[in-house]
Scaffold this active site. Sequence first.
Site, PDB file in Angstrom:
ATOM      1  N   LYS A 140       0.852  -1.195   0.000  1.00  0.00           N
ATOM      2  CA  LYS A 140       0.000   0.000   0.000  1.00  0.00           C
ATOM      3  C   LYS A 140       0.892   1.252   0.000  1.00  0.00           C
ATOM      4  CE  LYS A 140      -1.565   2.863   2.592  1.00  0.00           C
ATOM      5  NZ  LYS A 140      -1.461   4.040   1.717  1.00  0.00           N
TER       6      LYS A 140
ATOM      7  N   GLU B 194      11.007  16.901  13.414  1.00  0.00           N
ATOM      8  CA  GLU B 194      11.505  16.640  12.063  1.00  0.00           C
ATOM      9  C   GLU B 194      10.999  17.765  11.159  1.00  0.00           C
ATOM     10  OE1 GLU B 194       9.780  13.057  10.435  1.00  0.00           O
ATOM     11  OE2 GLU B 194      11.709  12.498   9.566  1.00  0.00           O
TER      12      GLU B 194
ATOM     13  N   CYS C  33      13.941  11.051   5.705  1.00  0.00           N
ATOM     14  CA  CYS C  33      14.061  10.680   7.125  1.00  0.00           C
ATOM     15  C   CYS C  33      15.502  10.862   7.588  1.00  0.00           C
ATOM     16  CB  CYS C  33      13.614   9.241   7.319  1.00  0.00           C
ATOM     17  SG  CYS C  33      14.437   8.111   6.188  1.00  0.00           S
TER      18      CYS C  33
ATOM     19  N   GLU D  43      10.231   1.597  10.167  1.00  0.00           N
ATOM     20  CA  GLU D  43      11.217   2.591   9.690  1.00  0.00           C
ATOM     21  C   GLU D  43      10.545   3.949   9.827  1.00  0.00           C
ATOM     22  OE1 GLU D  43      14.265   1.970   8.696  1.00  0.00           O
ATOM     23  OE2 GLU D  43      14.210  -0.206   8.521  1.00  0.00           O
TER      24      GLU D  43
HETATM   25  P1  NAP Z   1       2.781   8.829   7.237  1.00  0.00           P
HETATM   26  O1  NAP Z   1       1.769   9.893   7.246  1.00  0.00           O
HETATM   27  O2  NAP Z   1       3.064   8.101   8.475  1.00  0.00           O
HETATM   28  O3  NAP Z   1       2.329   7.823   6.079  1.00  0.00           O
HETATM   29  C1  NAP Z   1       3.092   6.715   5.698  1.00  0.00           C
HETATM   30  C2  NAP Z   1       2.198   5.660   5.096  1.00  0.00           C
HETATM   31  O4  NAP Z   1       1.258   5.229   6.089  1.00  0.00           O
HETATM   32  C3  NAP Z   1       1.365   6.134   3.925  1.00  0.00           C
HETATM   33  O5  NAP Z   1       1.185   5.075   3.020  1.00  0.00           O
HETATM   34  C4  NAP Z   1       0.054   6.493   4.590  1.00  0.00           C
HETATM   35  O6  NAP Z   1      -1.053   6.463   3.713  1.00  0.00           O
HETATM   36  C5  NAP Z   1      -0.055   5.398   5.608  1.00  0.00           C
HETATM   37  N1  NAP Z   1      -0.945   5.721   6.725  1.00  0.00           N
HETATM   38  C6  NAP Z   1      -1.204   6.934   7.271  1.00  0.00           C
HETATM   39  N2  NAP Z   1      -2.076   6.803   8.296  1.00  0.00           N
HETATM   40  C7  NAP Z   1      -2.363   5.477   8.392  1.00  0.00           C
HETATM   41  C8  NAP Z   1      -3.201   4.709   9.242  1.00  0.00           C
HETATM   42  N3  NAP Z   1      -3.907   5.262  10.220  1.00  0.00           N
HETATM   43  N4  NAP Z   1      -3.267   3.369   9.046  1.00  0.00           N
HETATM   44  C9  NAP Z   1      -2.538   2.783   8.070  1.00  0.00           C
HETATM   45  N5  NAP Z   1      -1.733   3.459   7.227  1.00  0.00           N
HETATM   46  C10 NAP Z   1      -1.646   4.791   7.385  1.00  0.00           C
HETATM   47  O7  NAP Z   1       4.194   9.360   6.717  1.00  0.00           O
HETATM   48  P2  NAP Z   1       4.510  10.224   5.441  1.00  0.00           P
HETATM   49  O8  NAP Z   1       4.138  11.621   5.704  1.00  0.00           O
HETATM   50  O9  NAP Z   1       3.968   9.547   4.218  1.00  0.00           O
HETATM   51  O10 NAP Z   1       6.098  10.051   5.355  1.00  0.00           O
HETATM   52  C11 NAP Z   1       6.973  10.863   6.017  1.00  0.00           C
HETATM   53  C12 NAP Z   1       7.500  10.178   7.257  1.00  0.00           C
HETATM   54  O11 NAP Z   1       8.120   8.949   6.887  1.00  0.00           O
HETATM   55  C13 NAP Z   1       8.574  10.993   7.936  1.00  0.00           C
HETATM   56  O12 NAP Z   1       8.381  10.976   9.321  1.00  0.00           O
HETATM   57  C14 NAP Z   1       9.855  10.257   7.557  1.00  0.00           C
HETATM   58  O13 NAP Z   1      10.915  10.446   8.472  1.00  0.00           O
HETATM   59  C15 NAP Z   1       9.386   8.852   7.517  1.00  0.00           C
HETATM   60  N6  NAP Z   1      10.315   8.030   6.722  1.00  0.00           N
HETATM   61  C16 NAP Z   1      11.103   7.147   7.385  1.00  0.00           C
HETATM   62  C17 NAP Z   1      12.026   6.379   6.661  1.00  0.00           C
HETATM   63  C18 NAP Z   1      12.926   5.411   7.362  1.00  0.00           C
HETATM   64  O14 NAP Z   1      13.488   4.562   6.686  1.00  0.00           O
HETATM   65  N7  NAP Z   1      13.101   5.479   8.661  1.00  0.00           N
HETATM   66  C19 NAP Z   1      12.101   6.520   5.271  1.00  0.00           C
HETATM   67  C20 NAP Z   1      11.269   7.442   4.642  1.00  0.00           C
HETATM   68  C21 NAP Z   1      10.359   8.181   5.387  1.00  0.00           C
HETATM   69  P3  NAP Z   1      -1.744   7.836   3.193  1.00  0.00           P
HETATM   70  O15 NAP Z   1      -0.895   8.325   2.105  1.00  0.00           O
HETATM   71  O16 NAP Z   1      -3.068   7.402   2.732  1.00  0.00           O
HETATM   72  O17 NAP Z   1      -1.812   8.766   4.364  1.00  0.00           O
END
Ligand code: NAP
Length: 491
Positions: free
Chosen positions: A188, A395, A298, A264
């Site tokens: 997803k 962040e 990240c 992650e």
């Molecule tokens: P996010 O809002 O947490 O969303 C990530 C994924 O989770 C998306 O596919 C999102 O879908 C889904 N999601 C959101 N709410 C959910 C829920 N309640 N239940 C199930 N799935 C859900 O993060 P983001 O804004 O896309 O990404 C940025 C974050 O990712 C930053 O904090 C960054 O540091 C982190 N990141 C970490 C790494 C690592 O390797 N540590 C790498 C890259 C990014 P939707 O699009 O539909 O909301």
Amino acid sequence: MSVSTITAAAERSVLQQVPKQLYIGGEWRDGAKGTLAVEDPATGESLCEVADASESDAKAALDAAVESAETWRAHPPRERGEILRRAFDAITAREDELALLMTLEMGKPVKESRAEVAYGAEFLRWFSEQAVRIEGRYAISPNGKGRLLTMKQPVGPCLLITPWNFPLAMGTRKIGPALAAGCTVVVKPAQQTPLSMLMLARILEESGLPGGVLNLITASSSGEASAPLIADPRLRKLSFTGSTQVGRSLMAQASEHLLRLSMELGGNAPFVVFEDADLDAAVEGAMIAKMRNIGEACTAANRFHVAEPVARRFAQRLAERMGSMKVGRGTEDGVEVGPLIDAQQRTKVSELVQDAVGKGARALVGGHAREGTGYFYEPTVLGDVPDDADLLKQEIFGPVAPVKAFAGEDEAIAAANDTEYGLVAYLYTRDLNRALRVSEHLQTGMVGLNQGMVSNAAAPFGGIKQSGFGREGGPEGIEEYLESKYVAVSL
Ligand code: NAP
């Protein structure tokens, strides 16, 4: 395709090639909830519509993954690897179109998208080679009487949830090891950037991946689509990349079935420069650690801790470099900084900068959102940042570099570790002893030593503390998708 030859027709052509349906059980089908729009963050306009999955679509995807699980785990590892290798070759051959697609949906400059396509493809090549290196152990029991046999087996059907900031690589980093290990998957992607992943599913299909092994759902309501799968005992693993906040909520849901997890999550990377560092190299590394992916990584350097004697010079040089960067749509010639992903992210960055300036920080360059269409924010360097500025704790996820001076090694280490996150830290020094000493004290899963980037398919990527757990890439990456089964043997 060079950047100067990107035309509206080329953009239309690449968008037309993307399958826009759900991929379930080897078939492309419509979503029960209709469609959801994908936006160009440089213009705010809709690029296209993709299928919107309902709860029952998501369940159908898991059904397909469960049905295919036994045959895929029995598939010869060499053949699993060869499918991944063919997909690597296909992605590499289609780098131009995949890069353009990524820029359209995510905003980063095409040159950076090309780098992500290469990086993302590399996970498929790396794990194509790991598929045939899954090994167990045969040991003599300490009392000499028995034998201890340890075998590695695929964990089973997995749910892979990915973010928008690296639309392809965050997928291949999970899909590569999962498929190599013999697991079937439901993927997803983030709703803001589903197009690269849809193209990847098509490429894997064309590379000979049997139907049902990889299933892809796009959804406007992530919770609605993923919650029933997490609640289903047939799901054996959840690998999530995204924010710490969502990670926590998924972990709570997963506790019901003690679902195996990889998390992650977010970061707050310190970039530490000692007075003995090569300052030119440190500024160069800072540009990469800060500005790669428009600061939306990240691993992005979130705070610059610089030794007092060189702090002012470092900040000025960084400000000169960042101030000269060309901001614009990622498809335009010479652009180095694209738009942020959406209005909400730009507002968050603006508020963090205003908070810091309000508390006494000085903007050495930038400090404002750009007027007009798209979600652009000026590359910004802040000096004299006070300890209570919110952007030192949160962040930023944007092109903003706060610089703070430190007095000695202990103070530098304490400042670097003063965060709930623990993904990566960057360290610049020419003193080998200090490099190793400080690396040991940094509370992070990764350290960039005299370099501004750590990502590498052959290395274990991941964090500690609130940045999560589990490792992606390297020999460790495939272990996330394997169980150890021990057989006690009596001779
Ligand atoms: P996010 O809002 O947490 O969303 C990530 C994924 O989770 C998306 O596919 C999102 O879908 C889904 N999601 C959101 N709410 C959910 C829920 N309640 N239940 C199930 N799935 C859900 O993060 P983001 O804004 O896309 O990404 C940025 C974050 O990712 C930053 O904090 C960054 O540091 C982190 N990141 C970490 C790494 C690592 O390797 N540590 C790498 C890259 C990014 P939707 O699009 O539909 O909301």
